[in-house]
Design a protein around this motif. Structure first.
Motif, PDB file in Angstrom:
ATOM      1  N   ARG B 431       0.769  -1.171   0.026  1.00 58.78           N
ATOM      2  CA  ARG B 431      -0.087   0.034   0.058  1.00 58.78           C
ATOM      3  C   ARG B 431       1.038   1.145   0.082  1.00 58.78           C
ATOM      4  O   ARG B 431       0.305   2.451   0.255  1.00 58.78           O
ATOM      5  N   ALA B 432       2.286   1.255  -0.095  1.00 56.81           N
ATOM      6  CA  ALA B 432       2.959   2.224  -0.073  1.00 56.81           C
ATOM      7  C   ALA B 432       2.924   3.154  -1.286  1.00 56.81           C
ATOM      8  O   ALA B 432       3.019   2.540  -2.616  1.00 56.81           O
ATOM      9  N   PHE B 433       3.092   4.299  -1.103  1.00 54.68           N
ATOM     10  CA  PHE B 433       3.086   5.302  -2.448  1.00 54.68           C
ATOM     11  C   PHE B 433       4.097   6.201  -2.405  1.00 54.68           C
ATOM     12  O   PHE B 433       4.494   6.637  -1.168  1.00 54.68           O
ATOM     13  N   ASP B 434       4.720   6.537  -3.358  1.00 54.01           N
ATOM     14  CA  ASP B 434       5.966   7.380  -3.118  1.00 54.01           C
ATOM     15  C   ASP B 434       5.456   8.818  -3.448  1.00 54.01           C
ATOM     16  O   ASP B 434       3.922   9.150  -3.448  1.00 54.01           O
ATOM     17  N   ALA B 435       6.426   9.819  -3.620  1.00 55.53           N
ATOM     18  CA  ALA B 435       5.925  11.197  -3.488  1.00 55.53           C
ATOM     19  C   ALA B 435       5.326  11.790  -4.585  1.00 55.53           C
ATOM     20  O   ALA B 435       4.502  12.684  -4.691  1.00 55.53           O
ATOM     21  N   ALA B 440       4.860   2.600  -4.511  1.00 57.41           N
ATOM     22  CA  ALA B 440       6.682   2.707  -4.226  1.00 57.41           C
ATOM     23  C   ALA B 440       7.122   1.362  -4.873  1.00 57.41           C
ATOM     24  O   ALA B 440       8.358   1.216  -5.102  1.00 57.41           O
ATOM     25  N   PHE B 441       6.358   0.352  -4.608  1.00 56.68           N
ATOM     26  CA  PHE B 441       6.845  -0.827  -5.056  1.00 56.68           C
ATOM     27  C   PHE B 441       5.684  -1.563  -6.160  1.00 56.68           C
ATOM     28  O   PHE B 441       5.219  -2.496  -5.944  1.00 56.68           O
ATOM     29  N   PRO B 442       5.840  -1.113  -7.496  1.00 57.25           N
ATOM     30  CA  PRO B 442       4.861  -1.595  -8.493  1.00 57.25           C
ATOM     31  C   PRO B 442       5.243  -3.006  -8.870  1.00 57.25           C
ATOM     32  O   PRO B 442       4.147  -3.682  -9.066  1.00 57.25           O
ATOM     33  N   ASP B 443       6.311  -3.309  -8.720  1.00 53.65           N
ATOM     34  CA  ASP B 443       6.747  -4.599  -9.285  1.00 53.65           C
ATOM     35  C   ASP B 443       6.512  -5.633  -7.899  1.00 53.65           C
ATOM     36  O   ASP B 443       7.264  -5.441  -6.995  1.00 53.65           O
ATOM     37  N   PHE B 444       5.466  -6.670  -7.860  1.00 53.55           N
ATOM     38  CA  PHE B 444       5.006  -7.438  -6.849  1.00 53.55           C
ATOM     39  C   PHE B 444       6.398  -8.192  -6.177  1.00 53.55           C
ATOM     40  O   PHE B 444       6.488  -8.410  -5.211  1.00 53.55           O
ATOM     41  N   VAL B 445       7.230  -8.675  -7.259  1.00 53.66           N
ATOM     42  CA  VAL B 445       8.285  -9.477  -6.683  1.00 53.66           C
ATOM     43  C   VAL B 445       9.146  -8.731  -5.706  1.00 53.66           C
ATOM     44  O   VAL B 445       9.865  -9.581  -5.010  1.00 53.66           O
ATOM     45  N   GLU B 446       9.283  -7.635  -5.667  1.00 46.97           N
ATOM     46  CA  GLU B 446       9.978  -6.606  -4.692  1.00 46.97           C
ATOM     47  C   GLU B 446       9.657  -6.853  -3.286  1.00 46.97           C
ATOM     48  O   GLU B 446      10.259  -6.954  -2.483  1.00 46.97           O
ATOM     49  N   THR B 447       8.335  -7.194  -3.190  1.00 48.83           N
ATOM     50  CA  THR B 447       7.682  -7.379  -1.863  1.00 48.83           C
ATOM     51  C   THR B 447       7.865  -9.041  -1.418  1.00 48.83           C
ATOM     52  O   THR B 447       7.740  -9.220  -0.424  1.00 48.83           O
ATOM     53  N   VAL B 448       8.293  -9.801  -2.470  1.00 48.32           N
ATOM     54  CA  VAL B 448       8.613 -11.060  -2.110  1.00 48.32           C
ATOM     55  C   VAL B 448      10.062 -11.198  -1.793  1.00 48.32           C
ATOM     56  O   VAL B 448      10.211 -12.009  -0.715  1.00 48.32           O
ATOM     57  N   THR B 449      10.884 -10.672  -2.575  1.00 45.63           N
ATOM     58  CA  THR B 449      12.318 -10.836  -2.236  1.00 45.63           C
ATOM     59  C   THR B 449      12.754 -10.125  -0.885  1.00 45.63           C
ATOM     60  O   THR B 449      13.590 -10.542  -0.023  1.00 45.63           O
ATOM     61  N   ARG B 450      11.992  -8.923  -0.492  1.00 42.11           N
ATOM     62  CA  ARG B 450      12.350  -8.529   0.741  1.00 42.11           C
ATOM     63  C   ARG B 450      11.894  -9.517   2.036  1.00 42.11           C
ATOM     64  O   ARG B 450      12.541  -9.432   2.977  1.00 42.11           O
ATOM     65  N   LEU B 451      11.402 -10.469   1.505  1.00 43.80           N
ATOM     66  CA  LEU B 451      10.868 -11.460   2.924  1.00 43.80           C
ATOM     67  C   LEU B 451      11.685 -12.611   2.881  1.00 43.80           C
ATOM     68  O   LEU B 451      11.863 -13.540   3.954  1.00 43.80           O
ATOM     69  N   MET B 598      -9.265 -11.746  -6.064  1.00 40.79           N
ATOM     70  CA  MET B 598     -10.283 -10.574  -5.726  1.00 40.79           C
ATOM     71  C   MET B 598      -9.673  -9.301  -5.313  1.00 40.79           C
ATOM     72  O   MET B 598      -8.860  -9.326  -4.460  1.00 40.79           O
ATOM     73  N   ILE B 599      -9.944  -8.423  -6.024  1.00 44.93           N
ATOM     74  CA  ILE B 599      -9.427  -7.041  -5.972  1.00 44.93           C
ATOM     75  C   ILE B 599     -10.240  -6.195  -5.146  1.00 44.93           C
ATOM     76  O   ILE B 599     -11.390  -5.990  -5.478  1.00 44.93           O
ATOM     77  N   ARG B 600      -9.840  -5.844  -4.053  1.00 42.81           N
ATOM     78  CA  ARG B 600     -10.619  -5.058  -3.168  1.00 42.81           C
ATOM     79  C   ARG B 600     -10.678  -3.597  -3.406  1.00 42.81           C
ATOM     80  O   ARG B 600      -9.866  -3.064  -4.105  1.00 42.81           O
ATOM     81  N   PRO B 601     -11.897  -3.091  -3.106  1.00 44.35           N
ATOM     82  CA  PRO B 601     -11.860  -1.496  -3.569  1.00 44.35           C
ATOM     83  C   PRO B 601     -11.137  -0.523  -2.812  1.00 44.35           C
ATOM     84  O   PRO B 601     -11.418   0.257  -2.092  1.00 44.35           O
ATOM     85  N   LEU B 602      -9.747  -0.983  -2.644  1.00 40.37           N
ATOM     86  CA  LEU B 602      -8.978  -0.059  -2.009  1.00 40.37           C
ATOM     87  C   LEU B 602      -8.138   0.574  -3.167  1.00 40.37           C
ATOM     88  O   LEU B 602      -7.505  -0.262  -3.849  1.00 40.37           O
ATOM     89  N   PHE B 603      -7.646   1.848  -2.680  1.00 35.49           N
ATOM     90  CA  PHE B 603      -6.702   2.426  -3.873  1.00 35.49           C
ATOM     91  C   PHE B 603      -5.383   1.875  -4.278  1.00 35.49           C
ATOM     92  O   PHE B 603      -5.248   1.900  -5.487  1.00 35.49           O
ATOM     93  N   ALA B 604      -5.073   1.373  -3.081  1.00 33.20           N
ATOM     94  CA  ALA B 604      -3.579   0.715  -3.557  1.00 33.20           C
ATOM     95  C   ALA B 604      -3.703  -0.574  -4.472  1.00 33.20           C
ATOM     96  O   ALA B 604      -2.907  -0.875  -5.428  1.00 33.20           O
ATOM     97  N   GLU B 605      -4.732  -1.197  -4.277  1.00 32.33           N
ATOM     98  CA  GLU B 605      -5.025  -2.387  -5.069  1.00 32.33           C
ATOM     99  C   GLU B 605      -5.621  -1.979  -6.400  1.00 32.33           C
ATOM    100  O   GLU B 605      -5.330  -2.968  -7.495  1.00 32.33           O
ATOM    101  N   THR B 606      -6.426  -1.077  -6.623  1.00 31.23           N
ATOM    102  CA  THR B 606      -7.121  -0.974  -8.092  1.00 31.23           C
ATOM    103  C   THR B 606      -5.744  -0.314  -8.631  1.00 31.23           C
ATOM    104  O   THR B 606      -5.783  -0.342  -9.902  1.00 31.23           O
ATOM    105  N   GLU B 607      -4.867   0.600  -8.360  1.00 30.38           N
ATOM    106  CA  GLU B 607      -3.493   0.814  -8.737  1.00 30.38           C
ATOM    107  C   GLU B 607      -2.881  -0.226  -9.347  1.00 30.38           C
ATOM    108  O   GLU B 607      -2.213  -0.074 -10.455  1.00 30.38           O
TER     109      GLU B 607
END
Lengths: 70, 764
Positions: B431-435, B440-451, B598-607
């Motif tokens: 759900r992070a957005f940049d300035a 902030a992390f548009p490529d999903f895999v970034e959130t995988v490798t971090r873990l 299931m895409i939830r009606p949250l801005f970060a998800e629809t983006e």
């Protein structure tokens, strides 16, 4: 006519009933029954509760064996 | 049928209660069945935990499945969950029930034959699960994956063998009062039967293939009504029964407050069953159902903590024992984790918290706090307490028991803390957005490798917990080996219960000079009505069933029958025969274990994923495939975002060719296994039976023909894009799977047939 046929027709009819009251009515009934159970439980005689609580301790188990502690 | 021994060698007479005046009867407890279930608990526990460690390592090191289809994450994860829930936890509480019920009822089990049928029937079901799940036979619904013949076997064993045996014992009991542990067992048996039957309703489409009778939103509601209450009535209530029996036994003192235990029981029965929809916050489920689920979940916190406090305070005056008795240590940590999990559960059910936690590893941390801490440690405590008693010898090694406690605790903490960190990291990164207002992390895999470091810590924690379980196995085997050559059968005696004529013993008011209301109130408070209920197990069972059934019905009936809950969309049409075959492969491979739809009606998800999901998009999804976790990205609009078949072709061959950080396994077998075109007709016809309008495709031979044509079309597209000859690929399973993936989420963008040019689909 919806491709799902009968069920959809039934849902048209039921949509006009106040079925959204279901959860509210059930909730009130539940609360009343629950309140009855709580009141009855809180006012139960202490002797009765103590006797019930001791049931698992009165089943004639032999004493706990002591481990050899190998 | 009952095996009641009258050859008394040593008779220990139970204290006759004031109301039991029947003749003295002798009986012997059946501890053989307890030994069998205890052994099965340890063996299946180690199997389930081992599979858990393997799949944990696969997430950190994807190639660990060695390219073997039967060892891929999507197939093994259901094996892990089923083994832990139904094999380990199931056998554990069967052990508890068979031991404690006989003693609480002062009666041998109703039928030795039913006990044996229950044991061997249940183990056969587990073996069937262990064979079918890796082979890809699954209904695709979490914790309810087993196919229809096994489902029928579960119903027969649970109700016909276990249920009849248990209630038969209650009816023949010699103790007037049904102790509260028995109430929890009653709730377990009736509710699990109800949940299993309703969630498993399906139309068979082959010997090991079926389609859920529910679709989309309704299937999701029923599934999570089941899924949540499987946690409640399979992993909570029977273990509370276990706690209320074995904790007082181990502490050698009665439960702190029997009143609190009664309130604890009725609170859970009344409240738990309503809470299921909290698993579906912000999904296409109607808001009112989701909110109702949240409110009841929050209400659950208080009775759950009442139960935890009741358990811990049972040790009042005995805390000094905890420091030297490993059994009490297991129980204290187990009950503490019950408190932690039941605090965290209501917290996670609050919508704003859930919007962060859902689909992340936070949920994994939560469920493992419950299973490793509560179910695991209560089971271990019970087994160590039972071993000397059921094997009639001393425990082989108390030191090893202590070592098990400490290594298990450390392993559990490593597991849970790493998954908390992973879950919150994931949720915040998604759900992070940049300035500039972009993700902030548009490529999903970034959130995988971090873990990755956290996944390694999790695997280590799981491994330590497994080592602890191996210590238990050693202690179990060595204690068993030092058993006597023949077990002594202690003959007990207790007076038979006589029937109480309730009609002749109505309560009399103790008040004087009062109104009728006052007299009625006093009669009510004397509680004969509740004692009458406690004395009649069958009525108790029926009332419990009604209590839990109402909670489910008030959510399910309006959801099924009120049209506004699932608005239809005119452009949403059934999957083509090939797409249906591809969907079956998606289910068989267990893709829902890592991907949501299931895409939830949250801005970060629809983006990130596109337009949020609508209930009408899923009306032909038998079963729904919304998933509960995002190890990989959501796929609900995959057909819109990645329509090129050649990309998927390369991706399935080796995900790391197109995405270096991916942890998805490769699927080489999909490139060699052929599509069974003849079988597709049966599948289409089964879906048509459920009301899916397949038109001409139901005519014999058409489904296969249509599927072949679409398969050749997709294979040609791949050949055009990357040169792979269509003649080599068109009939392979990967083509069907690609057909399905390309269809996901595209229907709402189609133009309705009768709409003016440029019009778009809209909800009716």
């Amino acid at each position: 006519m919806h491709p799902r046929g009968g069920l959809q027709v039934l849902s048209d009819v039921l949509s006009h009933l106040r079925l959204d009251l279901f959860p509210t009515v059930a909730l009130i009934v539940f609360l009343l029954v629950f309140a009855a159970v709580v009141i009855r439980t809180l006012f139960s005689p202490a002797s009765e509760m103590q006797a019930a609580a001791r049931v698992p301790l009165e089943d004639d188990e032999p004493p706990t064996p002591v481990s050899e502690g190998t | 049928m009952t095996t009641e021994s009258h050859s008394a060698e040593s008779v220990e007479t139970a204290e006759p209660s004031a109301v039991t005046t029947g003749p003295l009867e002798k009986f012997v407890y059946d501890d053989g069945i307890v030994r069998l279930f205890a052994g099965a608990t340890v063996i299946w526990g180690i199997v389930g935990m081992l599979v858990g460690v393997i799949i944990a390592l696969q997430l950190a090191f994807p190639a660990l499945n060695l390219g073997i289809e039967y060892a891929s994450f999507g197939r093994l994860r259901p094996l892990h969950t089923n083994a832990i829930i139904f094999a380990f936890a199931g056998n554990a509480f069967f052990t508890a029930i068979y031991y404690s019920t006989q003693r609480l009822c002062k009666a041998r089990m109703f039928s030795d034959m039913l006990s044996k049928l229950h044991f061997w029937g249940w183990q056969a079901i587990i073996v069937a699960a262990a064979l079918t799940l890796p082979l890809g036979y699954t209904q695709g619904k979490e914790y309810a994956e087993l196919e229809w013949p096994i489902d029928i076997a579960i119903a027969v064993v649970w109700v016909g063998f276990f249920g009849v045996n248990f209630f038969g014992t209650l009816v023949r009991r010699r103790e007037r009062h049904m102790y509260v542990a028995l109430w929890f067992y009653i709730a377990t048996i009736v509710t699990v039967a109800m949940l299993h039957v309703f969630n498993s309703l399906a139309v068979p489409a082959g010997p090991l293939k079926s389609y859920s009778v529910y679709a989309g939103v309704q299937d999701a509601l029923i599934q999570w009504w089941y899924g949540h209450n499987a946690v409640a009535f399979f992993l909570t209530t029977p273990f509370l029964g276990l706690m209320y029996y074995f904790l007082p036994k181990a502490a050698e003192r009665p439960v702190f407050s029997y009143r609190l235990s009664i309130i604890h029981f009725w609170s859970l029965v009344f409240i738990y069953i309503w809470a299921g929809p909290h698993h579906l916050h912000y999904t296409a489920l109607a808001q009112w159902a989701s909110t109702l689920g949240m409110l009841f979940s929050v209400m659950l916190w208080m009775p759950s903590w009442g139960g935890m406090i009741n358990g811990l305070l049972t040790l009042r005056g005995a805390w000094h024992k905890v420091t030297r008795d490993p059994i009490l240590k297991f129980f204290v940590v187990g009950v503490t984790f019950y408190g932690m999990s039941t605090f965290e559960g209501p917290l996670l059910s609050i919508k704003s918290v859930n919007s962060l936690s859902h689909y992340t590893d936070w949920t994994i941390a939560h469920v493992h706090a419950g299973t490793l801490g509560w179910n695991g440690f209560m089971t271990f405590g019970m087994l160590y307490w039972l071993l000397p008693r059921i094997f009639q010898t001393k425990l082989w090694s108390e030191k090893l028991c202590n070592a098990h406690f400490w290594i298990g605790t450390i392993g559990m903490l490593l597991y849970i803390l790493s998954m908390y960190a992973a879950g919150i990291t994931q949720g915040l990164m998604w759900r992070a957005f940049d300035a500039t207002g972009s993700l902030a992390f548009p490529d999903f895999v970034e959130t995988v490798t971090r873990l990755m470091p956290l996944y390694w810590i999790r695997a280590l924690g799981g491994l330590l917990y497994l080592v602890g379980a191996v210590f238990l196995l050693m202690n179990f085997v060595m204690t068993w080996m030092s058993r006597p050559s023949t077990y002594e059968e202690v003959v007990h005696a207790a007076p038979a219960l006589t029937k109480i004529r309730y009609a002749k013993s109505k309560a009399e008011s103790r008040l004087h000079a009062n109104t009728n209301v006052g007299h009625s109130g006093d009669k009510f408070l004397q509680g004969k009505w509740h004692r009458r209920l406690e004395g009649r197990p069958i009525k108790f069972m029926i009332l419990t069933l009604i209590g839990v059934a109402i909670g489910g019905a008030v959510e399910a009936i309006p959801m099924f029958l009120v049209k506004s809950n699932v608005p239809t969309i005119s452009t949403v049409t059934p999957y083509t025969p090939l797409e249906l075959a591809g969907r079956d492969i998606y289910i068989a491979e267990g893709c829902y274990n890592c991907h949501s739809q299931m895409i939830r009606p949250l801005f970060a998800e629809t983006e990130r994923y596109g337009e949020y999901s609508k209930p009408g998009e899923f009306v032909y999804d038998h079963p729904f495939q919304w998933g509960s976790r995002r190890i990989g990205p959501d796929l609900a609009r995959e057909g819109m975002t990645k329509p090129a078949p050649d990309w998927h072709y390369r991706h399935f061959k080796d995900p790391r060719i197109v995405n270096t950080g991916s942890v998805m396994p490769a699927y080489p077998w999909l490139f060699t296994k052929k599509i069974n075109f003849e079988q597709i007709q049966t599948r289409v016809n089964a879906m048509a039976m459920l009301g899916v309008p397949y038109g001409e495709a139901v005519l014999e031979g058409n489904a296969g023909k249509f599927a072949e044509a679409q398969a050749r079309e997709i294979a040609d597209m791949i050949e055009t894009a990357d040169g792979t000859p269509a003649s080599e690929t068109w009939d392979t399973q990967v083509i069907a799977l690609i057909a399905y993936i390309r269809r996901l989420g595209v229907d709402i963008y189609k133009t309705p047939v009768d709409a003016p040019e440029g019009g778009s689909a809209s909800a009716e």
